[in-house]
Scaffold this active site. Structure first.
Site, PDB file in Angstrom:
ATOM      1  N   LYS A  98       0.842  -1.215   0.000  1.00 11.71           N
ATOM      2  CA  LYS A  98       0.000   0.000   0.000  1.00 11.71           C
ATOM      3  C   LYS A  98       0.875   1.262   0.000  1.00 11.71           C
ATOM      4  O   LYS A  98       0.692   2.155  -0.825  1.00 11.71           O
ATOM      5  CB  LYS A  98      -0.918   0.006   1.240  1.00 11.71           C
ATOM      6  N   ARG A 174     -10.496  -0.098   8.169  1.00 10.91           N
ATOM      7  CA  ARG A 174     -10.039  -1.488   8.288  1.00 10.91           C
ATOM      8  C   ARG A 174     -11.101  -2.398   8.843  1.00 10.91           C
ATOM      9  O   ARG A 174     -10.853  -3.574   9.090  1.00 10.91           O
ATOM     10  CB  ARG A 174      -8.847  -1.548   9.233  1.00 10.91           C
ATOM     11  N   ARG A 209      11.450  -5.556   5.246  1.00 12.34           N
ATOM     12  CA  ARG A 209      11.192  -4.126   5.032  1.00 12.34           C
ATOM     13  C   ARG A 209      12.092  -3.253   5.921  1.00 12.34           C
ATOM     14  O   ARG A 209      12.328  -3.549   7.088  1.00 12.34           O
ATOM     15  CB  ARG A 209       9.734  -3.791   5.337  1.00 12.34           C
ATOM     16  N   ARG A 238      10.570  -1.393  11.539  1.00 16.47           N
ATOM     17  CA  ARG A 238       9.402  -1.145  12.393  1.00 16.47           C
ATOM     18  C   ARG A 238       9.289  -2.202  13.480  1.00 16.47           C
ATOM     19  O   ARG A 238       9.594  -3.371  13.225  1.00 16.47           O
ATOM     20  CB  ARG A 238       8.130  -1.149  11.527  1.00 16.47           C
ATOM     21  N   ARG A 249      -1.341  -9.413  12.548  1.00 17.08           N
ATOM     22  CA  ARG A 249      -1.896  -8.383  11.659  1.00 17.08           C
ATOM     23  C   ARG A 249      -2.628  -9.018  10.478  1.00 17.08           C
ATOM     24  O   ARG A 249      -3.684  -8.555  10.051  1.00 17.08           O
ATOM     25  CB  ARG A 249      -0.764  -7.469  11.146  1.00 17.08           C
TER      26      ARG A 249
HETATM   27  P1  AP5 Z   1       4.740  -1.517   1.907  1.00 15.00           P
HETATM   28  O1  AP5 Z   1       4.464  -0.651   0.733  1.00 15.00           O
HETATM   29  O2  AP5 Z   1       5.412  -0.897   3.085  1.00 15.00           O
HETATM   30  O3  AP5 Z   1       3.420  -2.298   2.346  1.00 15.00           O
HETATM   31  P2  AP5 Z   1       2.153  -1.807   3.139  1.00 15.00           P
HETATM   32  O4  AP5 Z   1       0.977  -2.475   2.517  1.00 15.00           O
HETATM   33  O5  AP5 Z   1       2.115  -0.310   3.224  1.00 15.00           O
HETATM   34  O6  AP5 Z   1       2.446  -2.485   4.534  1.00 15.00           O
HETATM   35  P3  AP5 Z   1       2.213  -2.026   6.013  1.00 15.00           P
HETATM   36  O7  AP5 Z   1       2.920  -3.042   6.849  1.00 15.00           O
HETATM   37  O8  AP5 Z   1       2.602  -0.600   6.222  1.00 15.00           O
HETATM   38  O9  AP5 Z   1       0.708  -2.211   6.156  1.00 15.00           O
HETATM   39  P4  AP5 Z   1      -0.058  -2.401   7.473  1.00 15.00           P
HETATM   40  O10 AP5 Z   1      -1.426  -2.226   7.022  1.00 15.00           O
HETATM   41  O11 AP5 Z   1       0.257  -3.622   8.214  1.00 15.00           O
HETATM   42  O12 AP5 Z   1       0.585  -1.275   8.383  1.00 15.00           O
HETATM   43  P5  AP5 Z   1       0.160   0.231   8.693  1.00 15.00           P
HETATM   44  O13 AP5 Z   1       1.396   1.022   8.751  1.00 15.00           O
HETATM   45  O14 AP5 Z   1      -0.907   0.710   7.834  1.00 15.00           O
HETATM   46  O15 AP5 Z   1       5.590  -2.754   1.386  1.00 15.00           O
HETATM   47  C1  AP5 Z   1       6.057  -3.730   2.265  1.00 15.00           C
HETATM   48  C2  AP5 Z   1       7.452  -4.235   1.804  1.00 15.00           C
HETATM   49  O16 AP5 Z   1       7.315  -4.925   0.588  1.00 15.00           O
HETATM   50  C3  AP5 Z   1       8.444  -3.102   1.552  1.00 15.00           C
HETATM   51  O17 AP5 Z   1       9.688  -3.505   1.985  1.00 15.00           O
HETATM   52  C4  AP5 Z   1       8.420  -2.901   0.033  1.00 15.00           C
HETATM   53  O18 AP5 Z   1       9.656  -2.457  -0.461  1.00 15.00           O
HETATM   54  C5  AP5 Z   1       8.097  -4.302  -0.447  1.00 15.00           C
HETATM   55  N1  AP5 Z   1       7.265  -4.279  -1.643  1.00 15.00           N
HETATM   56  C6  AP5 Z   1       6.185  -3.479  -1.889  1.00 15.00           C
HETATM   57  N2  AP5 Z   1       5.660  -3.769  -3.100  1.00 15.00           N
HETATM   58  C7  AP5 Z   1       6.406  -4.772  -3.610  1.00 15.00           C
HETATM   59  C8  AP5 Z   1       6.358  -5.530  -4.824  1.00 15.00           C
HETATM   60  N3  AP5 Z   1       5.413  -5.289  -5.751  1.00 15.00           N
HETATM   61  N4  AP5 Z   1       7.259  -6.516  -5.024  1.00 15.00           N
HETATM   62  C9  AP5 Z   1       8.219  -6.772  -4.077  1.00 15.00           C
HETATM   63  N5  AP5 Z   1       8.336  -6.085  -2.913  1.00 15.00           N
HETATM   64  C10 AP5 Z   1       7.431  -5.114  -2.685  1.00 15.00           C
HETATM   65  O19 AP5 Z   1      -0.417   0.028  10.165  1.00 15.00           O
HETATM   66  C11 AP5 Z   1       0.401  -0.338  11.216  1.00 15.00           C
HETATM   67  C12 AP5 Z   1      -0.407  -0.565  12.492  1.00 15.00           C
HETATM   68  O20 AP5 Z   1      -1.135   0.624  12.826  1.00 15.00           O
HETATM   69  C13 AP5 Z   1      -1.486  -1.642  12.387  1.00 15.00           C
HETATM   70  O21 AP5 Z   1      -0.973  -2.932  12.648  1.00 15.00           O
HETATM   71  C14 AP5 Z   1      -2.458  -1.181  13.487  1.00 15.00           C
HETATM   72  O22 AP5 Z   1      -1.979  -1.500  14.761  1.00 15.00           O
HETATM   73  C15 AP5 Z   1      -2.429   0.327  13.345  1.00 15.00           C
HETATM   74  N6  AP5 Z   1      -3.460   0.823  12.409  1.00 15.00           N
HETATM   75  C16 AP5 Z   1      -3.236   1.372  11.200  1.00 15.00           C
HETATM   76  N7  AP5 Z   1      -4.421   1.721  10.631  1.00 15.00           N
HETATM   77  C17 AP5 Z   1      -5.390   1.371  11.490  1.00 15.00           C
HETATM   78  C18 AP5 Z   1      -6.814   1.443  11.470  1.00 15.00           C
HETATM   79  N8  AP5 Z   1      -7.476   1.953  10.412  1.00 15.00           N
HETATM   80  N9  AP5 Z   1      -7.518   0.977  12.535  1.00 15.00           N
HETATM   81  C19 AP5 Z   1      -6.865   0.462  13.610  1.00 15.00           C
HETATM   82  N10 AP5 Z   1      -5.521   0.349  13.686  1.00 15.00           N
HETATM   83  C20 AP5 Z   1      -4.785   0.809  12.649  1.00 15.00           C
END
Ligand code: AP5
Length: 604
Positions: A98, A174, A209, A238, A249
């Site tokens: 994402k 979410r 990552r 992270r 997650r």
């Molecule tokens: P990346 O682009 O970082 O992936 P991402 O989908 O953004 O992953 P996140 O881990 O950030 O998502 P998440 O939803 O778990 O965490 P968030 O920060 O939102 O890519 C990942 C890796 O893969 C990178 O190294 C990249 O280089 C590689 N990559 C990407 N695309 C690729 C490809 N095509 N091919 C190969 N490699 C690739 O949330 C974190 C925490 O916050 C949650 O766990 C929760 O506790 C809280 N939170 C966030 N939002 C909410 C909500 N709405 N409600 C409640 N709690 C929430």
């Protein structure tokens, strides 16, 4: 008809009718070597004629013609109209990409990027009260409570720099409660992009990552390594990027993805995220550009204009893919089945939320007709499971019921197509989250099945059998359920004759009245000519709270088929009304609907 002289030497003449529906070009065209735009000013309207190399870009059928490898498109816009701002949501499992895709989207479309993960991490880093609370959940990989997250997003959307920009919501909503909160604020996306990546790939992405604290750029030790030693030395990881936490997650994502998909089914775009980053973006880019194109043409997100061979342009207003095609070919693909499951779940949920308790779902496609082929019972079971899950995810305790053996003596037995289904329900995969026995229970049809523990009941194809009538048990169950929802799926409650004439005699009228008293919250039927099951001529769809939509199947030159919307009806249209609409007559003026040509509804 507005006609213009050639705007450039390549066009001898071109014209456009006042509604922008017809375009005619002179016969001898000489098109330039590159894509070009020509604009003409017609009072309130601005008409743009564009040429594209067909190999570069697929132009939707709307007003397009192919000449010497080019396509010509005409679009009409209101002058001085404000451009529609894009509202995009992106969703996907942890590490599905994402954040990576958001960086590309923001760069190209300049949308305001709101990532709840980033906002929360900023709160944690700043040591605010919310940050301290959120940290407890984030370190365990759990979702942060709604009150913190929803308020945070709301505040962000109200900030000055959000005004006049489109937005890109990343990782929000979410859960269905977060989606409901957005709905209450009147916020709806134009498109809900879901990145689809297999679980084993996700874990590898999570643990590899790394983040650059200086630039905020996301790296991966294997797939996107840092450009220099300098950058490599300052990368951080992270705290929730461990395998264990990623699994928590992932579980939380899996529990909610179905609910979100059904809430945003009409604007959902699934994108295969298990490809190189730029290929993934290419697809997302196409989706967003198409959307912008539609807005420029004055259409809404779900609307598409298609040209049928006769030259008449029908409007096709439906969800992201329109009605699935080739519905007579079974088995259907998972994608088609999911279309229908989502459609049914959404409509049923809308009706339950509106306080309607006695509901009927009627979906008569060949894939769900076990009379044609017993294997189709599997699809019906799958629909039951999706429907039950869609409510269980919101915390409802759902009882899924199928009738048991009925009658006595020589009349004992059950309808053939339901034989063994109770057992199948028992052994079916009800997910890894131990939902069976807690949120989902299996039962039969009858008043004794209704316990204080049940919040609602979903009944699989209740039906009368020769000599046996299920209606009394059904009625007793509905009474015992009180104001708890009872949903019957593909019922067959017509009286069936028996050798002894048992069923038709006493109380028939009352039974039929009860059978007809369920509120139809979903209805999908294929339309055929009377007495045939081939070819499909069209379809009728009603998904509460929408009206009945009548579609005509159209064969396109490309060999593909589409469904074109012929009209909508507040109530289920009669055979005469359908025939009139297919003949191009006004269904409301049915003075002379004679003729042998009648359309029969497909029926289970
Ligand atoms: P990346 O682009 O970082 O992936 P991402 O989908 O953004 O992953 P996140 O881990 O950030 O998502 P998440 O939803 O778990 O965490 P968030 O920060 O939102 O890519 C990942 C890796 O893969 C990178 O190294 C990249 O280089 C590689 N990559 C990407 N695309 C690729 C490809 N095509 N091919 C190969 N490699 C690739 O949330 C974190 C925490 O916050 C949650 O766990 C929760 O506790 C809280 N939170 C966030 N939002 C909410 C909500 N709405 N409600 C409640 N709690 C929430």
């Amino acid at each position: 008809m507005a006609t213009a002289a050639s705007p450039a030497s390549c066009f001898h003449s071109w014209s456009c009718n006042e509604r922008g529906r017809q375009l005619s070009l002179s016969s001898s065209l000489f098109l330039p070597a590159a894509s070009t735009n020509f604009q003409r000013d017609y009072g309130e309207k601005l008409i743009t004629l564009s040429t594209y190399r067909s190999s570069v870009r697929r132009v939707p059928g709307f007003l397009s013609r192919k000449h010497k490898g080019f396509k010509v498109k005409c679009s009409i816009t209101e002058k001085n109209a404000k451009p529609r701002l894009l509202k995009v949501m992106i969703s996907g499992a942890p590490a599905s990409g994402k954040g990576t895709q958001c960086a590309y989207i923001v760069e190209k479309y300049g949308l305001l990027h709101i990532s709840t993960g980033d906002l929360l991490r900023a709160e944690v880093a700043a040591g605010t009260e919310n940050g301290l609370k959120a940290k407890k959940y984030m370190t365990k990989g759990q979702l942060v409570p709604d009150d913190i997250v929803i308020q945070m997003v709301k505040d962000r959307l109200e900030e000055a720099d959000s005004q006049g920009k489109g937005w890109l919501l990343d990782g929000f909503p979410r859960s269905s409660s977060q989606a409901d909160a957005l709905k209450a604020l009147g916020i709806k996306p134009d498109v809900f992009i879901v990145l689809d990546v297999p679980e084993e790939v996700l874990i590898e992405r999570v643990v590899g990552r790394r983040l650059d604290p200086l630039t905020g750029k996301i790296y991966h030790l294997k797939y996107a390594p840092p450009e220099s030693e300098d950058i490599a030395s300052r990368l951080t990881q992270r705290i929730d990027d461990t395998e264990d936490k990623a699994k928590v997650r992932l579980q939380s994502y899996a529990m909610n993805v179905g609910a979100l998909s059904s809430i945003y089914a009409d604007v959902m775009q699934k994108v295969d995220g298990n490809r190189p980053k730029l290929l993934v973006f290419e697809e997302i880019d196409r989706v967003l550009t198409d959307l912008q194109d539609k807005y420029e043409r004055g259409l809404t997100a779900g609307e598409e204009k298609i040209e049928v061979p006769s030259g008449v342009i029908y409007e096709n207003k439906d969800n992201w893919r329109g009605i699935p095609t080739r519905l007579n070919s079974i088995p259907h693909s998972r994608e088609i089945r999911e279309y229908f499951y989502d459609d049914v779940c959404r409509a049923t949920k809308n009706a339950v939320e509106d306080g309607i308790h006695k509901l009927k779902v009627q979906i008569t496609i060949p894939e769900l007709n076990p009379e044609m082929d017993v294997y189709r019972i599997g699809t019906l079971l799958e629909l039951m499971r999706e429907l039950a899950f869609s409510f269980a995810r919101d915390g409802k305790r759902v009882k899924v019921c199928v009738q048991g053996s009925m009658g006595a003596g020589i009349f004992a037995g059950m309808p053939l197509q339901l034989a063994g289904t109770r057992r199948m329900l028992e052994v079916m995969d009800w997910g890894e989250y131990e939902s069976k026995g807690t949120f989902i229970n299996i039962g039969s049809i009858g008043a004794n099945e209704v316990t204080d523990n049940d919040d609602m009941f979903i009944l699989m194809a209740p039906q009368n059998a020769v000599g046996n009538c299920i209606i009394d048990d059904l009625q007793a169950m509905v009474i015992a359920a009180g104001d708890r929802p009872v949903i019957i799926v593909n019922p067959r409650l017509k009286d069936l004759p028996s050798a002894a004439g048992v069923m038709q005699i006493r109380g028939r009228e009352k039974r039929m009245e009860f059978a007809g008293s369920f509120f139809v919250c979903y209805n999908f039927r294929l339309l055929y000519l009377s007495g045939t099951q081939y070819p499909i001529l069209g379809a009728l769809r009603m998904a509460y709270p929408s009206q009945y939509e009548l579609y005509k199947r159209v064969d396109l030159d490309s060999g593909k088929e589409r469904y074109a919307l012929l009209g909508t009806f507040t109530e289920e249209p009669t055979t005469e009304e359908i025939t009139a609409a297919f003949d191009g007559r006004d269904p409301k003026k049915l003075s002379n609907t004679g003729g042998l040509w009648k359309i029969l509804f497909g029926s289970i």
